[in-house]
Design a protein around this motif. Structure first.
Motif, mmCIF file in Angstrom:
data_model
loop_
_atom_site.group_PDB
_atom_site.id
_atom_site.type_symbol
_atom_site.label_atom_id
_atom_site.label_comp_id
_atom_site.label_asym_id
_atom_site.label_seq_id
_atom_site.Cartn_x
_atom_site.Cartn_y
_atom_site.Cartn_z
ATOM 1 N N UNK A 38 66.505 -32.070 80.972
ATOM 2 C CA UNK A 38 66.366 -30.655 81.292
ATOM 3 C C UNK A 38 65.198 -30.066 80.529
ATOM 4 N N UNK A 39 64.731 -28.889 80.920
ATOM 5 C CA UNK A 39 63.596 -28.259 80.237
ATOM 6 C C UNK A 39 63.953 -27.846 78.823
ATOM 7 N N UNK A 40 62.945 -27.546 78.022
ATOM 8 C CA UNK A 40 63.177 -27.034 76.674
ATOM 9 C C UNK A 40 64.011 -25.766 76.760
ATOM 10 N N UNK A 41 65.003 -25.660 75.876
ATOM 11 C CA UNK A 41 65.870 -24.495 75.878
ATOM 12 C C UNK A 41 67.053 -24.599 76.816
ATOM 13 N N UNK A 42 67.201 -25.756 77.483
ATOM 14 C CA UNK A 42 68.298 -25.916 78.441
ATOM 15 C C UNK A 42 69.642 -26.140 77.762
ATOM 16 N N UNK A 211 72.827 -39.749 84.791
ATOM 17 C CA UNK A 211 71.870 -38.718 84.369
ATOM 18 C C UNK A 211 72.503 -37.341 84.551
ATOM 19 N N UNK A 212 72.631 -36.608 83.447
ATOM 20 C CA UNK A 212 73.148 -35.237 83.484
ATOM 21 C C UNK A 212 71.978 -34.289 83.270
ATOM 22 N N UNK A 213 71.799 -33.366 84.184
ATOM 23 C CA UNK A 213 70.723 -32.381 84.077
ATOM 24 C C UNK A 213 71.292 -31.042 83.633
ATOM 25 N N UNK A 214 70.726 -30.491 82.563
ATOM 26 C CA UNK A 214 71.120 -29.179 82.076
ATOM 27 C C UNK A 214 70.071 -28.149 82.468
ATOM 28 N N UNK A 215 70.543 -26.991 82.898
ATOM 29 C CA UNK A 215 69.666 -25.867 83.213
ATOM 30 C C UNK A 215 70.319 -24.593 82.705
ATOM 31 N N UNK A 216 69.639 -23.899 81.789
ATOM 32 C CA UNK A 216 70.159 -22.645 81.236
ATOM 33 C C UNK A 216 71.580 -22.802 80.698
ATOM 34 N N UNK A 217 71.818 -23.918 80.021
ATOM 35 C CA UNK A 217 73.108 -24.120 79.382
ATOM 36 C C UNK A 217 74.222 -24.564 80.294
ATOM 37 N N UNK A 218 73.896 -24.865 81.544
ATOM 38 C CA UNK A 218 74.909 -25.317 82.503
ATOM 39 C C UNK A 218 74.510 -26.654 83.098
ATOM 40 N N UNK A 219 75.501 -27.391 83.587
ATOM 41 C CA UNK A 219 75.215 -28.665 84.240
ATOM 42 C C UNK A 219 74.712 -28.406 85.656
ATOM 43 N N UNK A 220 73.461 -28.807 85.890
ATOM 44 C CA UNK A 220 72.895 -28.644 87.224
ATOM 45 C C UNK A 220 73.263 -29.792 88.130
#
Length: 230
Positions: A38-42, A211-220
């Protein structure tokens, strides 16, 4: 093995409240190599810190082998980290004045064991990671890939069921990074450990089982190697 249920974590930054994790629910199994991207800060590093009992959630449950990690007091959390979790860092974090085998032995030394009693296991672990002939070398005499192998051996010293890796290939070239990924895969699959890796490297992530993707603190997304959503 490890379950997170509706986990939330917030921080105060510059007078504002930042929700690093926002209701995360997931489960991890032994024998599974999982990457978190995920991006920085995710929220990737926050997730890793909570799994390793380096921090506590504001809300939600984190259970490891049936025990609630978040409910442990400071001493019990320290005991959990020492015996149940092995950490692998981007910058290796080796002690420059110690030899490779002495660096591997550090967790046992911190646990009260004497150097002479742990040398044999440290040497065995260096052989496992392909560095049996570098046991007496100090970090300054090792390549980046060799230092990371020492770090992986150190993470295994207490025989923990959980390995947490923070950008383990971040300071390595492509070929060396691939070798470290293969080593972590073997550790998960052969020893039935749960290996969780935070990375920005999508190529490295694609080599893991899940692969787990995080976006804004949530699992995308949460995708198995074959492309199936979990």
């Amino acid at each position: 093995m490890l379950e997170m249920t509706d986990v939330t974590k917030t921080y105060r930054v510059g007078g504002q409240t930042v929700r690093a994790l926002d209701g995360i629910t997931l489960s991890l199994c032994g024998g599974e190599f999982v990457s978190v991207v995920g991006p920085s800060g995710a929220g990737k590093s926050t997730l890793l810190h909570l799994l390793g009992a380096l921090d506590r959630p504001d809300a939600g449950s984190i259970r490891f082998q049936g025990a609630e990690i978040a409910a442990l007091d400071d001493e019990a959390q320290s005991e959990f980290r020492r015996h149940s979790v092995g950490f692998v860092f981007q910058f290796f974090n080796l002690l420059p004045t110690m030899t490779a085998w002495e660096n591997v032995a550090v967790p046992k030394l911190l646990d009260g064991s004497r150097m002479a009693k742990v040398k044999s296991r440290a040497l065995d672990l260096l052989a496992v990671v392909g560095l049996g002939d570098r046991a007496e070398h100090r970090p300054s005499e090792l390549s980046g890939g060799q230092m990371q192998r020492v770090a992986v051996a150190r993470a295994l010293m207490m025989d923990p069921p959980l390995i947490l890796a923070d950008e383990p290939t971040g300071n390595l070239d492509t070929k060396t990074g691939a070798a470290i990924m293969a080593l972590l895969t073997d550790i998960a699959h052969q020893d039935e450990r749960s290996v969780v890796m935070v990375t920005h490297n999508l190529g490295a992530a694609s080599a893991t089982d899940r692969v787990i993707t995080l976006t804004d603190g949530r699992i995308g997304s949460d995708v198995l190697a074959g492309g199936e959503l979990t």
